[in-house]
Design an enzyme around this catalytic site. Structure first.
Site, PDB file in Angstrom:
ATOM      1  N   HIS A 132       0.863  -1.179   0.000  1.00  0.00           N
ATOM      2  CA  HIS A 132       0.000   0.000   0.000  1.00  0.00           C
ATOM      3  C   HIS A 132       0.899   1.228   0.000  1.00  0.00           C
ATOM      4  O   HIS A 132       2.018   1.200   0.521  1.00  0.00           O
ATOM      5  CB  HIS A 132      -0.871  -0.043   1.259  1.00  0.00           C
ATOM      6  CG  HIS A 132      -1.951   0.984   1.314  1.00  0.00           C
ATOM      7  ND1 HIS A 132      -1.706   2.305   1.627  1.00  0.00           N
ATOM      8  CD2 HIS A 132      -3.294   0.889   1.128  1.00  0.00           C
ATOM      9  CE1 HIS A 132      -2.840   2.971   1.638  1.00  0.00           C
ATOM     10  NE2 HIS A 132      -3.825   2.145   1.327  1.00  0.00           N
ATOM     11  N   ASP A 209       3.016  -4.203   8.144  1.00  0.00           N
ATOM     12  CA  ASP A 209       1.708  -3.583   7.956  1.00  0.00           C
ATOM     13  C   ASP A 209       0.670  -4.695   8.037  1.00  0.00           C
ATOM     14  O   ASP A 209       0.524  -5.498   7.119  1.00  0.00           O
ATOM     15  CB  ASP A 209       1.653  -2.868   6.610  1.00  0.00           C
ATOM     16  CG  ASP A 209       0.289  -2.228   6.341  1.00  0.00           C
ATOM     17  OD1 ASP A 209      -0.611  -2.355   7.194  1.00  0.00           O
ATOM     18  OD2 ASP A 209       0.132  -1.609   5.275  1.00  0.00           O
ATOM     19  N   GLN A 212      -4.591  -5.489   6.874  1.00  0.00           N
ATOM     20  CA  GLN A 212      -5.509  -6.496   6.334  1.00  0.00           C
ATOM     21  C   GLN A 212      -5.422  -7.811   7.089  1.00  0.00           C
ATOM     22  O   GLN A 212      -6.339  -8.636   6.999  1.00  0.00           O
ATOM     23  CB  GLN A 212      -5.211  -6.730   4.845  1.00  0.00           C
ATOM     24  CG  GLN A 212      -5.378  -5.521   3.954  1.00  0.00           C
ATOM     25  CD  GLN A 212      -6.820  -5.071   3.799  1.00  0.00           C
ATOM     26  OE1 GLN A 212      -7.741  -5.865   3.946  1.00  0.00           O
ATOM     27  NE2 GLN A 212      -7.028  -3.801   3.505  1.00  0.00           N
ATOM     28  N   LYS A 235     -10.885  -1.210   9.586  1.00  0.00           N
ATOM     29  CA  LYS A 235     -10.968  -2.438   8.784  1.00  0.00           C
ATOM     30  C   LYS A 235     -11.294  -3.657   9.651  1.00  0.00           C
ATOM     31  O   LYS A 235     -11.483  -4.754   9.133  1.00  0.00           O
ATOM     32  CB  LYS A 235      -9.660  -2.656   8.024  1.00  0.00           C
ATOM     33  CG  LYS A 235      -9.334  -1.532   7.041  1.00  0.00           C
ATOM     34  CD  LYS A 235      -8.062  -1.808   6.272  1.00  0.00           C
ATOM     35  CE  LYS A 235      -7.586  -0.584   5.500  1.00  0.00           C
ATOM     36  NZ  LYS A 235      -8.499  -0.136   4.459  1.00  0.00           N
ATOM     37  N   CYS A 375      -4.621   2.313  -3.883  1.00  0.00           N
ATOM     38  CA  CYS A 375      -3.392   2.781  -3.227  1.00  0.00           C
ATOM     39  C   CYS A 375      -2.271   1.756  -3.377  1.00  0.00           C
ATOM     40  O   CYS A 375      -1.463   1.562  -2.457  1.00  0.00           O
ATOM     41  CB  CYS A 375      -3.637   3.105  -1.761  1.00  0.00           C
ATOM     42  SG  CYS A 375      -4.740   4.495  -1.491  1.00  0.00           S
TER      43      CYS A 375
END
Length: 419
Positions: A132, A209, A212, A235, A375
Site C-alpha cells: 500500500h 503492515d 488487512q 478495517k 493505493c
C-alpha cells in the site's frame, strides 16, 4: 447453498450489523463487498461509542473528576483489549495513533533522527512491490532525506513475493525490512516469519503492515517475527480515526518522540523537556478517545466470534468467489488463485470495460465494490494494468452476495455489449 467453512450462525451474525439490512436506490438490497476499504460496524460498537459520549465524555489523564476517571479507564481498557487481541507481552507496547499510515510515518520519521536504529547514508531499507502507498511513501521520504537506499522484493506472475534473491536483497547494509502481511490488492498472504528470520540474521528491524491481517487472521506479535507492527481500526469492525502501533519494548524505548505536546512529557522547563515512558511518549495531545473505546468493543466482538472461525470463513467465501468469478467470460483475477494463500480481497479485470464503469453498473444493482488502483499503483504497474475492480469479503459475507456479484458482472458484460 452450503459452503464448508462458513460461520455456522452467519445469518444471526449479520443481524449485528444494522447497515446490512439497508435498501438502496431502486429497491436494491445492499450487497457490501468493499470491506478491505472499510468494514461495517456491529451494533455493539455503535452503542459503546454513543454510551461513552452520552455518559462518560471527558478528556483523559487530566481532569480530576469522576467523568475524567471514567473516560481514562475506558481508554486504557481499550489498550488492554488491543494488547490481548494481538498477544502483546505488555500493554505499554501498544501505542494509539489515528490510523496505520500515521503509525508507519511515526516509525519511518523517528528512525531518521537518532539512536541505535538510526538509518543513514549507506544503509538500505527493503520493502515490496505489493505495498500500500502508506508503506512505500514514508520509506521513500526516509531514504531521500538520509541518503539511504531503497530496495524492494519483486512479484511473481502469480502475485506472490519473489524471494529468490532474498539473500541479495537483505544484507548487512539492511537496517529495515517493511512489508505487508496481507496485500490489500492481490490478497496474497506473505511469509512474514520467514522474511523476518532473514532480516534478523543481519540485525535489521522488521516492520509489518497488518492492516488487512489483523481483521482476518489470528495474530500473535511474538510469533510473526515483527519488531514493529501496525494496523487500523476501521478495517476490523471498529471506527475510523484510530490506529495501532505495536513495538517490542526495547525498540520503542530506543526511538525518540514523534510529536511534542501534552501527555508525552515528564517535565517541561524553558530550557528543556524530559519525556514520559511508554506508551505515552508517542501519544501527544488529546487522543482519539471515543474511537479507541470503539476499537476495544470491536476487537472484543471479533474475539467473541473467534479469529480462527473468521479466518476459515474468509477462506471459504474467497474460494467460493474465485470459483464464481471463473464463470465470467473475459474476467482475469490478479493474484493467487488458491484461497488458502490469500485474504478476502480479489482484484480483477473485465475485458473491454473500465473498472470505474464496472463499479458504477454494479452499484445500480446494489453491489458495492471498489475500482481504481487501491493505493497500490506499483503492484498494478507490475501486472501492466492501470487500475482494477476489487471485491472484498468479510465475516458477514454470504454466498448469496457472491452470486449477486457474479450475476452483476454478467449483466455488466451484456450492458456494454462485450464478448
Amino acid at each position: 447453498m452450503t459452503v464448508p467453512g462458513l460461520l455456522s450462525d452467519l445469518e444471526v451474525l449479520r443481524k449485528d450489523f444494522p447497515i446490512l439490512s439497508r435498501t438502496l436506490a431502486n429497491g436494491q438490497p445492499l450487497v457490501y463487498l468493499d470491506s478491505a476499504n472499510t468494514s461495517q460496524k456491529p451494533q455493539v460498537v455503535i452503542d459503546t461509542m454513543v454510551d461513552h459520549l452520552e455518559r462518560h465524555n471527558a478528556n483523559i489523564a487530566r481532569a480530576m473528576h469522576q467523568l475524567g476517571a471514567e473516560s481514562t479507564a475506558a481508554f486504557e481498557h481499550a489498550r488492554d483489549v488491543v494488547a490481548g487481541f494481538i498477544a502483546a507481552p505488555s500493554r505499554d507496547e501498544v501505542v494509539f495513533t489515528k490510523n496505520a499510515s500515521e503509525a508507519l510515518n511515526l516509525v519511518a520519521n523517528t528512525l531518521a533522527w537518532r539512536g541505535e536504529h538510526q538509518v543513514g547514508e549507506g544503509d538500505e531499507v527493503v520493502i515490496t512491490e505489493m505495498e500500500h502507498h502508506s508503506n512505500i511513501v514514508p520509506w521513500q521520504l526516509l531514504t531521500q532525506r538520509t541518503g539511504a537506499t531503497l530496495r524492494w522484493f519483486g512479484l511473481t506472475d502469480e502475485g506472490r513475493l519473489d524471494l529468490s534473491d532474498i539473500d541479495d536483497l537483505i544484507t548487512e547494509r539492511t537496517k529495515v525490512v517493511a512489508l505487508t502481511w496481507v496485500s490489500n490488492m492481490l490478497g496474497t498472504i506473505n511469509p512474514v516469519a520467514e522474511i523476518a528470520r532473514r532480516a534478523h540474521e543481519v540485525g535489521a528491524l522488521v516492520v509489518v503492515d497488518a492492516s488487512q491481517a489483523v481483521p482476518q487472521l489470528p495474530v500473535d506479535v511474538t510469533q510473526c517475527g515483527a519488531d514493529l507492527l501496525v494496523f487500523t481500526g476501521h478495517k476490523a469492525v471498529g471506527p475510523t480515526g484510530i490506529g495501532v502501533l505495536w513495538g517490542r519494548r526495547e525498540v520503542l524505548d530506543a526511538l525518540p518522540p514523534f510529536l511534542g505536546g501534552g501527555e508525552m512529557i515528564e517535565t517541561v522547563t524553558m530550557a528543556r523537556s524530559t519525556y514520559a515512558g511508554l506508551p505515552h511518549k508517542f501519544e501527544a495531545g488529546t487522543p482519539p478517545i471515543v474511537e479507541a473505546v470503539g476499537l476495544g468493543a470491536a476487537l472484543d466482538y471479533l474475539g467473541h466470534v473467534g479469529m480462527e472461525a473468521i479466518h476459515a470463513h474468509e477462506q471459504a467465501i474467497t474460494g467460493y468467489a474465485l470459483a464464481g468469478l471463473e464463470t465470467v467470460p473475459g474476467l482475469t483475477v490478479l493474484g493467487p488463485r488458491d484461497a488458502a494463500e490469500r485474504g478476502g480481497a480479489i482484484s480483477f479485470e473485465l475485458d473491454g470495460i473500465h473498472p470505474h464503469d464496472v463499479a458504477t453498473v454494479l452499484d445500480t444493482r446494489g453491489v458495492a465494490v471498489r475500482a481504481g488502483h487501491h493505493c497500490a499503483k506499483p503492484a498494478h504497474a507490475r501486472f501492466g494494468v492501470q487500475s482494477s475492480t476489487r471485491m472484498s469479503s468479510y465475516l458477514y459475507t454470504t454466498p448469496g452476495e457472491i452470486d449477486a456479484l457474479v450475476d452483476g458482472l454478467l449483466y455488466t458484460r451484456d450492458y456494454f455489449e462485450v464478448g
